[in-house]
Scaffold this active site. Sequence first.
Site, mmCIF file in Angstrom:
data_model
loop_
_atom_site.group_PDB
_atom_site.id
_atom_site.type_symbol
_atom_site.label_atom_id
_atom_site.label_comp_id
_atom_site.label_asym_id
_atom_site.label_seq_id
_atom_site.Cartn_x
_atom_site.Cartn_y
_atom_site.Cartn_z
ATOM 1 N N CYS A 26 123.058 -25.289 143.182
ATOM 2 C CA CYS A 26 122.422 -26.569 143.417
ATOM 3 C C CYS A 26 121.036 -26.536 142.813
ATOM 4 C CB CYS A 26 122.324 -26.829 144.914
ATOM 5 S SG CYS A 26 122.376 -28.578 145.274
ATOM 6 N N ASP A 425 104.024 -47.080 108.803
ATOM 7 C CA ASP A 425 103.311 -46.686 107.611
ATOM 8 C C ASP A 425 104.136 -47.236 106.434
ATOM 9 O OD1 ASP A 425 101.811 -44.922 105.788
ATOM 10 O OD2 ASP A 425 103.674 -43.783 105.739
HETATM 11 P P1 ADP Z 1 100.074 -45.164 103.027
HETATM 12 O O1 ADP Z 1 99.382 -45.681 104.236
HETATM 13 O O2 ADP Z 1 100.696 -46.284 102.236
HETATM 14 O O3 ADP Z 1 101.046 -44.062 103.303
HETATM 15 P P2 ADP Z 1 97.837 -43.438 102.302
HETATM 16 O O4 ADP Z 1 96.976 -43.774 103.472
HETATM 17 O O5 ADP Z 1 98.439 -42.093 102.272
HETATM 18 O O6 ADP Z 1 98.954 -44.563 102.052
HETATM 19 O O7 ADP Z 1 96.968 -43.622 100.959
HETATM 20 C C1 ADP Z 1 96.293 -44.829 100.711
HETATM 21 C C2 ADP Z 1 95.891 -44.981 99.279
HETATM 22 O O8 ADP Z 1 95.028 -43.921 98.873
HETATM 23 C C3 ADP Z 1 97.049 -44.932 98.320
HETATM 24 O O9 ADP Z 1 97.681 -46.173 98.205
HETATM 25 C C4 ADP Z 1 96.334 -44.498 97.044
HETATM 26 O O10 ADP Z 1 95.730 -45.606 96.450
HETATM 27 C C5 ADP Z 1 95.256 -43.579 97.529
HETATM 28 N N1 ADP Z 1 95.651 -42.158 97.465
HETATM 29 C C6 ADP Z 1 95.892 -41.325 98.488
HETATM 30 N N2 ADP Z 1 96.203 -40.100 98.077
HETATM 31 C C7 ADP Z 1 96.194 -40.145 96.728
HETATM 32 C C8 ADP Z 1 96.448 -39.194 95.679
HETATM 33 N N3 ADP Z 1 96.810 -37.938 95.933
HETATM 34 N N4 ADP Z 1 96.334 -39.604 94.412
HETATM 35 C C9 ADP Z 1 95.992 -40.877 94.141
HETATM 36 N N5 ADP Z 1 95.745 -41.793 95.053
HETATM 37 C C10 ADP Z 1 95.834 -41.462 96.339
HETATM 38 MG MG MG Z 2 102.374 -42.281 104.063
#
Ligand code: ADP
Ligand code: MG
Length: 736
Positions: A26, A425
């Site tokens: 139990c 996201d």
């Molecule tokens: P999401 O919310 O769409 O998943 P993130 O918050 O990860 O996107 O990233 C937001 C923005 O930052 C992307 O749309 C891009 O413009 C820029 N970014 C982020 N990481 C990179 C990277 N490694 N190279 C180029 N741009 C980036």
């Molecule tokens: Mg993302």
Amino acid sequence: MTKTVEKNGIKGTANIIELEISGMTCTSCAARVEKKLNKLPQVATANVNFATEVATVTLTETDVAEPSVITELVKAVQAAGYRANLHEEREEKKQKNIYTVRLVASIVLLIPVAIFSFAPSIRPSSWKEIALVVAAVAVAYSGWPFHKATFVNLKHLAMSMDTLVSLGTLSAFIWSAVVTLANLNAPVYFDEAVGITAVILIGRFIEDKTKYQASDLLSSLFELGAKDVYVLRGDKEELIDIKQLKVDDIFVVKPGTKIATDGIVVGGSSAVDSSIITGESLPVEVGPGDQVIGATINTYGELHVRAEKVGGETALAEIAKLISEAQGKKANIQKLADRTSAIFVPFVVAAAVLTFLGWLLFGYGVNSAFIAGVAVLVVACPCALGLATPIALMVGISRGARLGILIRDPSVLENTRKVTTIIFDKTGTITDGHISVRQVVSLIPGNEKELLSLAASLEKSSEHLIGKAIYEYGLSEKVLLMKNDNFISVPGEGVLGEVAGDKIFVGKKNFLTQNSITIPESLNSIEQDFLDKKESVIFIGKNHEAIGLISLADRVKESAKEGIQAIKNLGIKPMMVTGDNEVVAHHIGGMVGIENIVANAMPGDKVGCIDGLQSQGEVVAMVGDGINDAPALTSADLSIGIGAGTDIALAASDITLMGGSLTAVAEAIMLSRKTLSVIKSNLIWAFGYNIVAIPLAMLQIINPLVSAGLMSFSSIFVVLNALRLKSFHLEKESHE
Ligand code: ADP
Ligand code: MG
């Protein structure tokens, strides 16, 4: 996260050990074992699940257990009056119903005593003496498990439902024996004593069977893996036991068979059905270089695969581990039941004594007073109370695993019911993350290769899907890939670092301007052209000036629209928060049916957005890919990680969806809610049953035999109710 380790031949998840406990009858037994284990200095926390009969022990040392520690644990369990084994070979534990023989014996023995009481005309003269002997055997032998458990409990000054059964049958028997031997002029209750034993054994028998049926769902998950495998030795194929397969062995997967273990395809091509792991039924094409997961099914082609992980390290083993850990944890709602169970039995014994005294006091005979007391003892059912939650969790969580939904901790079930808004996201969650580079534009015409070379050399170090897309595009365009220095990734913004002595920035426009990089007017108008085409734009800066841009496009997941609609159907508001620009965000939102959009959000803004909603009284769930959405996932009331098969162990979300499908979000929420409602209905039933049945027995409205029957039924009911979850399906539910 936990990591599977092996030391001294003992496998475990870092510092977690699982022990198989036997002899528990139990939930109060489970509570006692738990208490005993928790007292040990080596133990950080111990959790005993009565339904699965497994103790999950977390040790204080962060290392895997030494054999001596295990011995200590086993000893502690034994001291409490139960047995413990290292929990490894699940298969052995099948369908051994310990009640079968005792049950058959009790039914055979019940026949003569039942005849004596129903047909007084054919009684032999010494029928009481015969009944005494028969009942003695039945109560002692068939009822032995109850008496033994009562005795074990007594040693700990505790009581359980066995105490009630034991007290009930023994008092009926002893009373009747005294009447018979002293030749008193009073009725005997041998039929009650044997009958109660038989009826409760029937109940236990069915309960055990259904319990195994429930746990079968789980063990079938452990047995999903292949049993043997063809390895390549030279050019010969050799069939070996899966246990002998080693990392780096090349094995052959024939069409239509299971892939033996996690690995990389080195030859052949085929489509793989991963529904077992991800819940997604569409086979995925694979070829050399692609990763495959053990237990998934190879469809048409023959594959040669190099083993990467074997045994306890595979994705399947990780999943199995996570599930049994989750089932070992307790839902908040169970705590009430636990507290009640602890005081329940003493309360019932007191009620039985009061019933006996009450009837006497009101001038009824000692016979009827006595039988009412026995009825009270056997009608009360603490077992239904104790089983209500764990059995529902066991079935619900196992069913989820089958659908590719990992409910990692049952304490989140409550929140799935309360959720009012789900934040998605964009990249990798609503879109499938197969980002493709559309165009590379350089301020100096003809210089595109150099531009791409700089960007790809930097993005080589990036984990972001955009970064990977740019790097891979660079590879496919065969541009020069250089070493980068001082690489920094700014989440939600972009990346920077040094390439060939220049300071390079790759990211969103704001990211560049914030770093005092000037953007020539001509680039702004080119950007606008891409935005008009709903493409994402990434700027590339060199030292103090922007030198070009790259446009990208992402595909919306096939399941996205349907998945968002399913969320709306549940009455939950979907919302998209993304780091991408307004234009792309609204374009994607429009395609999938999300009206509520926050664009240009930094990872911190995602958290702020959740906080804001929460302060307005909303209960917020966050769905993300679990890597750059980590801060938001942790601040949400419910976090749902969308992962690709093998990454599941990485995502620290409350619920992990192993496939990428967005319909699984609604499915996970529905399944969680359904599991919670089964738990609730089980608890209401169990409490309600006792509240109604005990007074009925006290008032002599039901006799001891009926009481025993009702009691057994009430605990079988909770198991059957839980089994309804076994066939859970989103479509089915939404039509209900
Ligand atoms: P999401 O919310 O769409 O998943 P993130 O918050 O990860 O996107 O990233 C937001 C923005 O930052 C992307 O749309 C891009 O413009 C820029 N970014 C982020 N990481 C990179 C990277 N490694 N190279 C180029 N741009 C980036
Ligand atoms: Mg993302």
